[in-house]
Scaffold this motif. Structure first.
Motif, PDB file in Angstrom:
ATOM      1  N   ARG A   1       5.423  10.799  10.131  1.00  0.00           N
ATOM      2  CA  ARG A   1       6.437  11.077  11.159  1.00  0.00           C
ATOM      3  C   ARG A   1       7.860  10.877  10.650  1.00  0.00           C
ATOM      4  NH1 ARG A   1       5.024   7.261  15.760  1.00  0.00           N
ATOM      5  NH2 ARG A   1       7.081   7.949  16.423  1.00  0.00           N
ATOM      6  N   ASN A   2       8.226  11.498   9.578  1.00  0.00           N
ATOM      7  CA  ASN A   2       9.602  11.496   9.071  1.00  0.00           C
ATOM      8  C   ASN A   2      10.164  10.135   8.698  1.00  0.00           C
ATOM      9  OD1 ASN A   2      10.468  14.053   8.720  1.00  0.00           O
ATOM     10  ND2 ASN A   2      11.458  14.248  10.716  1.00  0.00           N
ATOM     11  N   PRO A   3       9.554   9.434   7.776  1.00  0.00           N
ATOM     12  CA  PRO A   3      10.141   8.167   7.340  1.00  0.00           C
ATOM     13  C   PRO A   3      11.434   8.403   6.573  1.00  0.00           C
ATOM     14  CG  PRO A   3       8.302   8.742   5.928  1.00  0.00           C
ATOM     15  CD  PRO A   3       8.338   9.766   7.032  1.00  0.00           C
ATOM     16  N   ARG A   4      12.339   7.448   6.652  1.00  0.00           N
ATOM     17  CA  ARG A   4      13.592   7.525   5.911  1.00  0.00           C
ATOM     18  C   ARG A   4      13.569   6.641   4.673  1.00  0.00           C
ATOM     19  NH1 ARG A   4      17.362   6.841  11.190  1.00  0.00           N
ATOM     20  NH2 ARG A   4      16.769   8.790  12.197  1.00  0.00           N
ATOM     21  N   ARG A   5      12.618   5.694   4.640  1.00  0.00           N
ATOM     22  CA  ARG A   5      12.523   4.772   3.504  1.00  0.00           C
ATOM     23  C   ARG A   5      11.088   4.754   2.973  1.00  0.00           C
ATOM     24  NH1 ARG A   5      15.314  -0.432   6.170  1.00  0.00           N
ATOM     25  NH2 ARG A   5      14.313   0.436   8.003  1.00  0.00           N
ATOM     26  N   PHE A   6      10.993   4.524   1.665  1.00  0.00           N
ATOM     27  CA  PHE A   6       9.700   4.489   0.987  1.00  0.00           C
ATOM     28  C   PHE A   6       9.616   3.205   0.178  1.00  0.00           C
ATOM     29  CE2 PHE A   6      10.841   8.788   1.937  1.00  0.00           C
ATOM     30  CZ  PHE A   6       9.661   9.330   2.441  1.00  0.00           C
ATOM     31  N   ASN A   7       8.421   2.869  -0.312  1.00  0.00           N
ATOM     32  CA  ASN A   7       8.225   1.615  -1.048  1.00  0.00           C
ATOM     33  C   ASN A   7       9.255   1.427  -2.158  1.00  0.00           C
ATOM     34  OD1 ASN A   7       6.028   1.332   0.619  1.00  0.00           O
ATOM     35  ND2 ASN A   7       4.495   1.388  -1.002  1.00  0.00           N
ATOM     36  N   GLU A   8       9.512   2.493  -2.905  1.00  0.00           N
ATOM     37  CA  GLU A   8      10.429   2.381  -4.041  1.00  0.00           C
ATOM     38  C   GLU A   8      11.892   2.238  -3.617  1.00  0.00           C
ATOM     39  OE1 GLU A   8       9.394   6.708  -3.266  1.00  0.00           O
ATOM     40  OE2 GLU A   8       8.232   4.886  -3.584  1.00  0.00           O
ATOM     41  N   ASP A   9      12.192   2.459  -2.338  1.00  0.00           N
ATOM     42  CA  ASP A   9      13.572   2.378  -1.850  1.00  0.00           C
ATOM     43  C   ASP A   9      14.000   0.965  -1.461  1.00  0.00           C
ATOM     44  OD1 ASP A   9      13.724   5.145  -2.069  1.00  0.00           O
ATOM     45  OD2 ASP A   9      13.100   5.461   0.019  1.00  0.00           O
ATOM     46  N   VAL A  10      13.051   0.057  -1.339  1.00  0.00           N
ATOM     47  CA  VAL A  10      13.383  -1.277  -0.829  1.00  0.00           C
ATOM     48  C   VAL A  10      13.206  -2.328  -1.922  1.00  0.00           C
ATOM     49  CG1 VAL A  10      12.764  -0.611   1.532  1.00  0.00           C
ATOM     50  CG2 VAL A  10      11.067  -1.734   0.068  1.00  0.00           C
ATOM     51  N   PRO A  11      13.939  -3.445  -1.807  1.00  0.00           N
ATOM     52  CA  PRO A  11      13.851  -4.475  -2.843  1.00  0.00           C
ATOM     53  C   PRO A  11      12.522  -5.220  -2.829  1.00  0.00           C
ATOM     54  CG  PRO A  11      15.302  -5.189  -1.070  1.00  0.00           C
ATOM     55  CD  PRO A  11      14.914  -3.772  -0.770  1.00  0.00           C
ATOM     56  N   ASP A  12      12.212  -5.818  -3.965  1.00  0.00           N
ATOM     57  CA  ASP A  12      11.050  -6.686  -4.063  1.00  0.00           C
ATOM     58  C   ASP A  12      11.307  -7.943  -3.223  1.00  0.00           C
ATOM     59  OD1 ASP A  12       8.442  -6.866  -5.476  1.00  0.00           O
ATOM     60  OD2 ASP A  12       9.299  -8.770  -6.155  1.00  0.00           O
TER      61      ASP A  12
ATOM     62  N   MET B   1       0.860  -1.177   0.000  1.00  0.00           N
ATOM     63  CA  MET B   1       0.000   0.000   0.000  1.00  0.00           C
ATOM     64  C   MET B   1       0.898   1.230   0.000  1.00  0.00           C
ATOM     65  SD  MET B   1      -2.960  -1.303   2.589  1.00  0.00           S
ATOM     66  CE  MET B   1      -4.204  -0.203   1.931  1.00  0.00           C
ATOM     67  N   LYS B   2       0.340   2.369  -0.273  1.00  0.00           N
ATOM     68  CA  LYS B   2       1.123   3.602  -0.443  1.00  0.00           C
ATOM     69  C   LYS B   2       2.080   3.874   0.725  1.00  0.00           C
ATOM     70  CE  LYS B   2       0.615   8.567  -0.656  1.00  0.00           C
ATOM     71  NZ  LYS B   2      -0.086   9.548   0.135  1.00  0.00           N
ATOM     72  N   ASP B   3       1.606   3.707   1.941  1.00  0.00           N
ATOM     73  CA  ASP B   3       2.418   4.049   3.109  1.00  0.00           C
ATOM     74  C   ASP B   3       3.001   2.837   3.828  1.00  0.00           C
ATOM     75  OD1 ASP B   3       2.091   6.863   2.917  1.00  0.00           O
ATOM     76  OD2 ASP B   3       0.069   6.689   3.739  1.00  0.00           O
ATOM     77  N   SER B   4       3.067   1.692   3.160  1.00  0.00           N
ATOM     78  CA  SER B   4       3.540   0.474   3.821  1.00  0.00           C
ATOM     79  C   SER B   4       4.959   0.612   4.370  1.00  0.00           C
ATOM     80  CB  SER B   4       3.478  -0.719   2.860  1.00  0.00           C
ATOM     81  OG  SER B   4       2.151  -1.038   2.537  1.00  0.00           O
ATOM     82  N   ILE B   5       5.931   0.856   3.517  1.00  0.00           N
ATOM     83  CA  ILE B   5       7.326   0.947   3.969  1.00  0.00           C
ATOM     84  C   ILE B   5       7.559   2.195   4.830  1.00  0.00           C
ATOM     85  CG2 ILE B   5       9.720   1.278   3.195  1.00  0.00           C
ATOM     86  CD1 ILE B   5       8.783  -1.643   3.096  1.00  0.00           C
ATOM     87  N   PRO B   6       7.041   3.377   4.445  1.00  0.00           N
ATOM     88  CA  PRO B   6       7.265   4.530   5.317  1.00  0.00           C
ATOM     89  C   PRO B   6       6.749   4.308   6.744  1.00  0.00           C
ATOM     90  CG  PRO B   6       6.426   5.260   3.200  1.00  0.00           C
ATOM     91  CD  PRO B   6       6.355   3.762   3.203  1.00  0.00           C
ATOM     92  N   SER B   7       5.576   3.708   6.878  1.00  0.00           N
ATOM     93  CA  SER B   7       5.020   3.499   8.216  1.00  0.00           C
ATOM     94  C   SER B   7       5.789   2.428   8.984  1.00  0.00           C
ATOM     95  CB  SER B   7       3.536   3.139   8.142  1.00  0.00           C
ATOM     96  OG  SER B   7       3.328   1.957   7.401  1.00  0.00           O
ATOM     97  N   LEU B   8       6.201   1.355   8.298  1.00  0.00           N
ATOM     98  CA  LEU B   8       6.975   0.312   8.973  1.00  0.00           C
ATOM     99  C   LEU B   8       8.363   0.823   9.347  1.00  0.00           C
ATOM    100  CD1 LEU B   8       7.063  -2.556  10.031  1.00  0.00           C
ATOM    101  CD2 LEU B   8       7.829  -3.282   7.765  1.00  0.00           C
TER     102      LEU B   8
ATOM    103  N   GLY C   1      13.353   0.964  18.195  1.00  0.00           N
ATOM    104  CA  GLY C   1      14.773   1.047  18.503  1.00  0.00           C
ATOM    105  C   GLY C   1      15.680   0.267  17.570  1.00  0.00           C
ATOM    106  N   VAL C   2      15.141  -0.213  16.447  1.00  0.00           N
ATOM    107  CA  VAL C   2      15.977  -0.963  15.507  1.00  0.00           C
ATOM    108  C   VAL C   2      15.834  -0.404  14.097  1.00  0.00           C
ATOM    109  CG1 VAL C   2      15.881  -3.102  16.836  1.00  0.00           C
ATOM    110  CG2 VAL C   2      14.234  -2.722  15.034  1.00  0.00           C
ATOM    111  N   GLU C   3      16.913  -0.504  13.351  1.00  0.00           N
ATOM    112  CA  GLU C   3      16.879  -0.187  11.918  1.00  0.00           C
ATOM    113  C   GLU C   3      17.353  -1.440  11.214  1.00  0.00           C
ATOM    114  OE1 GLU C   3      18.060   3.555  10.295  1.00  0.00           O
ATOM    115  OE2 GLU C   3      18.167   4.444  12.299  1.00  0.00           O
ATOM    116  N   ILE C   4      16.432  -2.108  10.567  1.00  0.00           N
ATOM    117  CA  ILE C   4      16.724  -3.372   9.910  1.00  0.00           C
ATOM    118  C   ILE C   4      16.292  -3.305   8.458  1.00  0.00           C
ATOM    119  CG2 ILE C   4      16.598  -4.804  11.978  1.00  0.00           C
ATOM    120  CD1 ILE C   4      13.741  -5.456  11.155  1.00  0.00           C
ATOM    121  N   PRO C   5      16.793  -4.225   7.637  1.00  0.00           N
ATOM    122  CA  PRO C   5      16.379  -4.245   6.238  1.00  0.00           C
ATOM    123  C   PRO C   5      14.876  -4.510   6.099  1.00  0.00           C
ATOM    124  CG  PRO C   5      18.367  -5.548   6.545  1.00  0.00           C
ATOM    125  CD  PRO C   5      17.861  -5.192   7.915  1.00  0.00           C
ATOM    126  N   LEU C   6      14.285  -3.853   5.118  1.00  0.00           N
ATOM    127  CA  LEU C   6      12.863  -4.028   4.805  1.00  0.00           C
ATOM    128  C   LEU C   6      12.727  -4.393   3.336  1.00  0.00           C
ATOM    129  CD1 LEU C   6      11.348  -0.868   6.572  1.00  0.00           C
ATOM    130  CD2 LEU C   6      11.569  -3.179   7.509  1.00  0.00           C
TER     131      LEU C   6
END
Length: 156
Positions: free
Chosen positions: A134-145, A92-99, A107-112
């Motif tokens: 709330r200031n996401p650093r990653r978006f859907n297009e930034d992560v691998p399939d 969905m549009k906000d899937s990766i930004p929200s996760l 408290g963790v930054e892990i691969p998505l």
């Protein structure tokens, strides 16, 4: 909606998984307050120390995903499990930004990763929009399939 209603809606398999995670989390919290923490942790939690996890979630409209992610992140921070990454199988549009925001809040930054083709989901989960604001650093297009994501994690 009451917690009882949410719980009733879960499959038996998901209930068993959730109960096990809650038991592990409770043990970890109780053992941290124990004067024999190190000795008990070694004996009771040894099976968790060697487990690596890749969580696959729909991260959609119900609370089971958030609970599982929070518990795994806490166990990862306590070095009881190795959380390799989280894959979303409902795009969905906000899937990766929200996760991204949620896991950093844990408290963790892990691969998505995300299944970019899994877009046939109706609804608009309000928590995704609120977290994504709330200031996401990653978006859907930034992560691998998903497939590439799993291959990357399993090659490690």
């Amino acid at each position: 909606m009451r917690i009882h209603d949410l719980w009733s809606a879960l499959s038996e398999e998901k209930k068993i998984i959730q109960i096990n995670f809650l038991k592990w989390e409770l043990k970890i919290i109780l053992l941290q307050k124990s004067s024999h923490c190190d000795k008990i942790l070694k004996k009771e939690m040894i099976f968790l120390q060697k487990r690596a996890f890749i969580l696959d979630t729909d991260w959609w409209t119900d609370c089971d995903d958030a609970v599982a992610i929070r518990l795994l992140c806490n166990a990862h921070l306590l070095k009881k499990v190795n959380l390799l990454g989280i894959n979303i199988n409902a795009c969905m549009k906000d899937s990766i930004p929200s996760l991204d925001v949620f896991t950093r809040d844990c408290g963790v930054e892990i691969p998505l990763g995300i299944d970019h083709s899994a877009v046939n989901f109706a609804g608009n989960p309000p928590y995704q929009k609120n977290l994504a604001a709330r200031n996401p650093r990653r978006f859907n297009e930034d992560v691998p399939d998903s497939l590439d994501f799993y291959l990357q994690l399993l090659e490690q």
